[in-house]
Write a protein that holds these residues in place. Structure first.
Motif, PDB file in Angstrom:
ATOM      1  N   ALA A 103       0.831  -1.211   0.000  1.00  0.00           N
ATOM      2  CA  ALA A 103       0.000   0.000   0.000  1.00  0.00           C
ATOM      3  C   ALA A 103       0.866   1.263   0.000  1.00  0.00           C
ATOM      4  CB  ALA A 103      -0.915  -0.026   1.233  1.00  0.00           C
ATOM      5  N   ILE A 104       1.966   1.242   0.771  1.00  0.00           N
ATOM      6  CA  ILE A 104       2.850   2.413   0.812  1.00  0.00           C
ATOM      7  C   ILE A 104       3.480   2.652  -0.536  1.00  0.00           C
ATOM      8  CG2 ILE A 104       5.013   3.255   1.812  1.00  0.00           C
ATOM      9  CD1 ILE A 104       4.175   1.917   4.423  1.00  0.00           C
ATOM     10  N   GLU A 105       3.865   1.610  -1.201  1.00  0.00           N
ATOM     11  CA  GLU A 105       4.458   1.746  -2.523  1.00  0.00           C
ATOM     12  C   GLU A 105       3.477   2.393  -3.487  1.00  0.00           C
ATOM     13  OE1 GLU A 105       6.688  -1.033  -5.892  1.00  0.00           O
ATOM     14  OE2 GLU A 105       5.902  -1.900  -4.037  1.00  0.00           O
ATOM     15  N   SER A 106       2.209   1.973  -3.396  1.00  0.00           N
ATOM     16  CA  SER A 106       1.185   2.559  -4.277  1.00  0.00           C
ATOM     17  C   SER A 106       0.990   4.044  -3.953  1.00  0.00           C
ATOM     18  CB  SER A 106      -0.136   1.806  -4.095  1.00  0.00           C
ATOM     19  OG  SER A 106      -1.141   2.405  -4.875  1.00  0.00           O
ATOM     20  N   LEU A 107       1.007   4.393  -2.681  1.00  0.00           N
ATOM     21  CA  LEU A 107       0.846   5.794  -2.288  1.00  0.00           C
ATOM     22  C   LEU A 107       2.025   6.643  -2.759  1.00  0.00           C
ATOM     23  CD1 LEU A 107      -0.509   5.416   1.372  1.00  0.00           C
ATOM     24  CD2 LEU A 107      -1.752   6.223  -0.621  1.00  0.00           C
ATOM     25  N   ASN A 108       3.219   6.141  -2.679  1.00  0.00           N
ATOM     26  CA  ASN A 108       4.396   6.882  -3.145  1.00  0.00           C
ATOM     27  C   ASN A 108       4.299   7.191  -4.617  1.00  0.00           C
ATOM     28  OD1 ASN A 108       5.601   6.996  -0.640  1.00  0.00           O
ATOM     29  ND2 ASN A 108       6.729   5.064  -0.913  1.00  0.00           N
ATOM     30  N   LYS A 109       3.798   6.240  -5.335  1.00  0.00           N
ATOM     31  CA  LYS A 109       3.643   6.431  -6.773  1.00  0.00           C
ATOM     32  C   LYS A 109       2.642   7.532  -7.065  1.00  0.00           C
ATOM     33  CE  LYS A 109       2.713   3.884 -11.058  1.00  0.00           C
ATOM     34  NZ  LYS A 109       2.356   2.560 -11.659  1.00  0.00           N
ATOM     35  N   CYS A 110       1.521   7.525  -6.315  1.00  0.00           N
ATOM     36  CA  CYS A 110       0.501   8.571  -6.503  1.00  0.00           C
ATOM     37  C   CYS A 110       1.070   9.952  -6.140  1.00  0.00           C
ATOM     38  CB  CYS A 110      -0.721   8.265  -5.652  1.00  0.00           C
ATOM     39  SG  CYS A 110      -1.653   6.834  -6.193  1.00  0.00           S
ATOM     40  N   CYS A 111       1.868  10.003  -5.093  1.00  0.00           N
ATOM     41  CA  CYS A 111       2.454  11.293  -4.684  1.00  0.00           C
ATOM     42  C   CYS A 111       3.403  11.827  -5.753  1.00  0.00           C
ATOM     43  CB  CYS A 111       3.209  11.127  -3.360  1.00  0.00           C
ATOM     44  SG  CYS A 111       2.110  10.899  -1.944  1.00  0.00           S
ATOM     45  N   VAL A 112       4.183  10.957  -6.338  1.00  0.00           N
ATOM     46  CA  VAL A 112       5.094  11.395  -7.398  1.00  0.00           C
ATOM     47  C   VAL A 112       4.312  11.990  -8.567  1.00  0.00           C
ATOM     48  CG1 VAL A 112       6.768  10.596  -9.114  1.00  0.00           C
ATOM     49  CG2 VAL A 112       6.935   9.801  -6.749  1.00  0.00           C
ATOM     50  N   ASP A 113       3.178  11.339  -8.918  1.00  0.00           N
ATOM     51  CA  ASP A 113       2.355  11.870 -10.000  1.00  0.00           C
ATOM     52  C   ASP A 113       1.777  13.235  -9.631  1.00  0.00           C
ATOM     53  OD1 ASP A 113       2.886   9.572 -11.407  1.00  0.00           O
ATOM     54  OD2 ASP A 113       1.033   8.550 -10.782  1.00  0.00           O
ATOM     55  N   MET A 114       1.299  13.364  -8.370  1.00  0.00           N
ATOM     56  CA  MET A 114       0.719  14.643  -7.937  1.00  0.00           C
ATOM     57  C   MET A 114       1.777  15.759  -7.948  1.00  0.00           C
ATOM     58  SD  MET A 114      -1.745  13.393  -4.834  1.00  0.00           S
ATOM     59  CE  MET A 114      -2.277  15.049  -4.511  1.00  0.00           C
ATOM     60  N   ARG A 115       3.006  15.484  -7.502  1.00  0.00           N
ATOM     61  CA  ARG A 115       4.050  16.481  -7.535  1.00  0.00           C
ATOM     62  C   ARG A 115       4.300  16.975  -8.952  1.00  0.00           C
ATOM     63  NH1 ARG A 115       6.727  12.838  -3.917  1.00  0.00           N
ATOM     64  NH2 ARG A 115       6.636  13.623  -1.757  1.00  0.00           N
ATOM     65  N   GLY A 116       4.228  16.090  -9.873  1.00  0.00           N
ATOM     66  CA  GLY A 116       4.418  16.488 -11.266  1.00  0.00           C
ATOM     67  C   GLY A 116       3.324  17.424 -11.735  1.00  0.00           C
ATOM     68  N   HIS A 117       2.093  17.115 -11.397  1.00  0.00           N
ATOM     69  CA  HIS A 117       0.991  17.984 -11.793  1.00  0.00           C
ATOM     70  C   HIS A 117       1.094  19.354 -11.108  1.00  0.00           C
ATOM     71  CE1 HIS A 117      -1.026  14.896 -14.084  1.00  0.00           C
ATOM     72  NE2 HIS A 117      -1.108  14.057 -13.018  1.00  0.00           N
ATOM     73  N   ILE A 118       1.461  19.339  -9.813  1.00  0.00           N
ATOM     74  CA  ILE A 118       1.571  20.607  -9.085  1.00  0.00           C
ATOM     75  C   ILE A 118       2.679  21.482  -9.663  1.00  0.00           C
ATOM     76  CG2 ILE A 118       2.228  21.621  -6.855  1.00  0.00           C
ATOM     77  CD1 ILE A 118       0.776  19.274  -5.533  1.00  0.00           C
ATOM     78  N   ALA A 119       3.800  20.905 -10.010  1.00  0.00           N
ATOM     79  CA  ALA A 119       4.900  21.668 -10.575  1.00  0.00           C
ATOM     80  C   ALA A 119       4.487  22.290 -11.897  1.00  0.00           C
ATOM     81  CB  ALA A 119       6.122  20.769 -10.748  1.00  0.00           C
ATOM     82  N   ALA A 120       3.737  21.547 -12.688  1.00  0.00           N
ATOM     83  CA  ALA A 120       3.269  22.100 -13.960  1.00  0.00           C
ATOM     84  C   ALA A 120       2.297  23.258 -13.724  1.00  0.00           C
ATOM     85  CB  ALA A 120       2.598  20.996 -14.785  1.00  0.00           C
ATOM     86  N   ALA A 121       1.391  23.116 -12.719  1.00  0.00           N
ATOM     87  CA  ALA A 121       0.441  24.194 -12.431  1.00  0.00           C
ATOM     88  C   ALA A 121       1.160  25.436 -11.914  1.00  0.00           C
ATOM     89  CB  ALA A 121      -0.581  23.711 -11.403  1.00  0.00           C
ATOM     90  N   ASN A 122       2.201  25.236 -11.075  1.00  0.00           N
ATOM     91  CA  ASN A 122       2.953  26.378 -10.574  1.00  0.00           C
ATOM     92  C   ASN A 122       3.663  27.121 -11.709  1.00  0.00           C
ATOM     93  OD1 ASN A 122       2.226  26.042  -7.900  1.00  0.00           O
ATOM     94  ND2 ASN A 122       3.963  24.677  -7.436  1.00  0.00           N
ATOM     95  N   ARG A 123       4.180  26.409 -12.625  1.00  0.00           N
ATOM     96  CA  ARG A 123       4.854  27.075 -13.738  1.00  0.00           C
ATOM     97  C   ARG A 123       3.879  27.913 -14.560  1.00  0.00           C
ATOM     98  NH1 ARG A 123       7.474  22.021 -13.952  1.00  0.00           N
ATOM     99  NH2 ARG A 123       6.032  21.311 -15.582  1.00  0.00           N
ATOM    100  N   GLU A 124       2.635  27.466 -14.668  1.00  0.00           N
ATOM    101  CA  GLU A 124       1.659  28.207 -15.463  1.00  0.00           C
ATOM    102  C   GLU A 124       1.087  29.420 -14.708  1.00  0.00           C
ATOM    103  OE1 GLU A 124      -1.269  25.457 -16.642  1.00  0.00           O
ATOM    104  OE2 GLU A 124       0.046  24.285 -17.982  1.00  0.00           O
TER     105      GLU A 124
END
Length: 695
Positions: A103-124
């Motif tokens: 379960a932790i591994e799955s959560l880490n993966k989701c967090c990595v995806d969310m960080r990517g989306h947030i970084a893209a939103a911050n740049r815009e």
């Protein structure tokens, strides 16, 4: 359990089928002994032993060979079973941990995806947020400046309407005026903050504007107070309240405040002078009715006339002071604080002012004194006219005492430095000068008219008149408010003018009289003077001096009466003869040879004594019958008689000593010779008889 265990361990070896004689039995006995020793040496307080014993007791173990063999196996079996259960439980835990890891591994993966989306939103959105933040900061800065501007305008500027209220003479001086004035004063004070900034131009402009507005406001207040002072009704509390507040505010400008006080003092001086003139004459310039009759119409007696004027001035002063106290002092020290603040704001005025702080009470007394200047001037004129137009010394002194009484009253009312007191001091001195002049004129006329004392040696008529006047003066002085410490010294000047000159005339008459008339006349004069002065405590020293003088004259009368007794009784010649006789035998033997002690002379002296004694006291009292005090006549005569008795007893003692001495000598010489006649037989009176006859 422990007890049973040891009991079974202690069974005899024969029960196990072993003989004690065998070697194995000996070894077993040693092993058992060691075992027992080991067990007995162990502490039963040891927790491990106690736990082991409790465990054995709970299992119901019996101490048998089978049980001992099986016990270890059972314990090992239980341990193996427990370990198995633990391994099984840890297996379940490991399985759960594996699922958690997934379960932790799955959560880490989701967090990595969310960080990517947030970084893209911050740049815009980054540039947009930066621009919005800049605009918000600019908005806050503008709002802050607007607030500062609004606060500055509301604090440092007043409206046109307020400016009109503050400076226009058409607007009334009311509560709104004072509120606006208070605000302007605060603006003027707060300009110091603006002057402390780098750009002082704004502060200087506001300071200049507020100064102009303040000066205009104080000028308006000054002119308004002057108008109010012209028709000020001191009895109206409502008007007093507004004027009192205006004065308290105007005190912040000491120059304007003092100018108002000068104007007020001048106005009140005119009003009080007119009122006093109306009270005196009945003329009424302001057409107001006068409730009482004019003083000059009903005060025919000069003393009452002066007293009524002084009473009116005192009443007016009390009323004036009470009214002005409400006007100037009722607010406590606010006027003082206002004046001090004004001097601090106008330091160039300090050279014109005293260094001492403003004292409201002193200023009030000075103002009242200035208000009474015209009244005091008119009072001085009328009073001096009364004093100079009468030649009665008693009247002048009563007026002086009356003025002194009011002087002390005004001192308590207005203080020691009041200018009104100078008027009272001058009037009192004028009245005393008139009194002294009249008394000296009267004494001079008496000295020129009187030449001899009365035939009956009574006090002369001029002395009785002077003492009646002195009695009136003492009574007047006694009712005055002279201080207790100064009463006696102050009255000495009265005695100097009203008594001493007349006593000096009596003394000149006394010196022209023979003895004892001179002493009788002096005592009579002094006694009547003492009777006038003795009721008054402030004349106690003078009374004591007179009594001492009377004592001196009385001693002279006693001596005169004593001489009369010795001369009339014939004892004088005997006393003179015995004056040189001592108590020695040689001296006593010479006494019969003295001329007065010869038989004929001594019997003549005895006869003269017998003729003198029956009327001795009456004759002696007749000598001083003109003494006005009968007790003094009796006392002087009795004292002289007592001294005469002592003289007689002295003569008697000498006669008896001489007779005794001569009798002893005759007995020694010839006892058969007839004794001669002794001095005692020729002079038979005894001292006891003399005292009885003269008592």
């Amino acid at each position: 359990m422990a007890t049973g265990y040891f009991q079974e361990r202690a069974l005899p070896p024969s029960q196990d089928g072993l003989s004690p004689a065998t070697p194995s039995a000996g070894r077993g006995a040693n092993a058992l002994s060691s075992r027992i020793t080991s067990v007995l040496s162990a502490s039963y307080a040891d927790l491990e032993i106690r736990d082991a014993l409790e465990t054995l007791d709970s299992r119901g173990v019996r101490n048998t060979a089978e049980t001992r063999r099986q016990l270890r196996l059972d314990v090992q079996k239980e341990v193996i079973q427990c370990n198995g259960e633990i391994v099984k439980d840890f297996g379940a835990v490991a399985e759960q941990l594996m699922r958690i890891g997934l379960a932790i591994e799955s959560l880490n993966k989701c967090c990595v995806d969310m960080r990517g989306h947030i970084a893209a939103a911050n740049r815009e959105t980054g540039p947009v947020l930066e621009e919005a933040t800049s605009l918000m900061n600019q908005k806050k800065h503008v709002e802050s400046k607007q607030q500062i501007l609004d606060a500055f305008n509301s604090h440092f500027n007043i409206s046109e309407a307020e400016t009109t209220i503050l400076t226009s003479t058409a607007e009334p001086v009311n509560e709104e005026f004072f509120q606006t004035l208070t605000r302007i004063k605060k603006i003027h004070h707060d300009c110091q903050v603006l002057l402390g900034t780098e750009d002082q131009r704004l502060g200087l402009e506001v300071l200049e504007q507020s100064s102009r507005q303040l000066n205009a406001a104080f000028q308006k207040l000054y002119r308004w107070i002057q108008r109010e002072f012209k028709d000020l009704d001191l009895e109206n509390p409502q008007i007093n309240a507004s004027v009192r507040r205006s004065l308290r505010v105007l005190a912040e400008r000491p120059t304007l405040f003092q100018s108002c006080l000068d104007f007020f003092a001048e106005a009140r001086e005119n009003i009080l002078s007119d009122s006093f003139h109306a009270a005196l004459t009945g003329s009424n310039s302001d057409m107001r009715s006068i409730a009482t009759k004019p003083i000059e119409f009903h005060a025919h007696d000069p003393l009452r006339y002066v007293g009524d004027m002084l009473a009116w001035v005192h009443s007016a002063t009390v009323s004036e002071r009470e009214a002005l106290e409400v006007l100037f002092i009722s607010e406590g020290d606010e006027i003082k604080r206002s004046i001090q603040a004004g001097l601090e704001s106008e330091p160039w005025l300090r050279d014109q002012e005293n260094e001492e702080p403003f004292d409201g009470r002193t200023a009030l007394n000075q103002l009242v004194s200035r208000d009474l200047t015209g009244v005091a001037r008119l009072l001085r004129q009328r009073t001096e006219q009364v004093i100079q137009s009468h030649d009665d010394a008693t009247l002048a002194y009563r007026i002086a005492n009356l003025i002194g009484f009011y002087k002390s009253t005004f001192t308590k009312l207005l203080g020691d430095s009041s200018e009104v007191l100078e008027v009272f001091t001058g009037l009192e001195a004028s009245a005393m000068r008139q009194f002294r002049g009249n008394m000296r004129d009267h004494a001079a006329s008496v000295q020129s008219e009187i030449s001899v004392a009365p035939a009956d040696l009574s006090p002369p008529e001029f002395l009785d008149e002077a003492l009646q006047m002195l009695k009136a003066l003492a009574k007047s002085y006694d009712t005055s408010l002279a201080s207790v410490d100064d009463q006696e010294n102050a009255f000495q000047s009265v005695l100097t003018e009203a008594l001493d000159p007349f006593l000096s005339v009596c003394e000149s008459l006394y010196k022209a009289l023979p003895q004892p008339a001179c002493d009788i006349f002096a005592i009579n004069c002094l006694l009547v003077a003492i009777s006038v002065l003795s009721p008054y405590s402030f004349a106690v020293d003078r009374v004591r001096e007179m009594q001492d003088t009377i004592g001196e004259h009385r001693a002279k009368l006693v001596e005169y009466q004593h001489q009369h007794f010795t001369n009339a009784s014939g004892l004088k010649s005997l006393l003179e003869a015995l004056s040189d006789i001592s108590d020695s035998s040689e001296s006593l033997k010479a006494v019969p040879k003295l001329e007065p002690f010869k038989p004929d002379a001594l019997m003549a002296a005895s006869q003269q004594l017998d003729e003198f004694l029956p009327s001795a006291l009456i004759d002696a009292a007749e000598n001083i019958k003109h003494l006005r005090n009968r007790n003094t006549v009796q006392d002087v005569t009795e004292e002289a008689a007592g001294r005469f008795c002592e003289d007689f007893e002295f003569v008697e003692s000498k006669i008896m000593a001489v007779d005794e001495l001569l009798r002893d000598e005759e007995e020694d010489e010839d006892e058969d010779e007839e004794p001669r006649q002794g001095l005692r037989e020729m002079f038979p009176r005894t001292g006891g008889e003399i005292r009885v006859l003269l008592s």
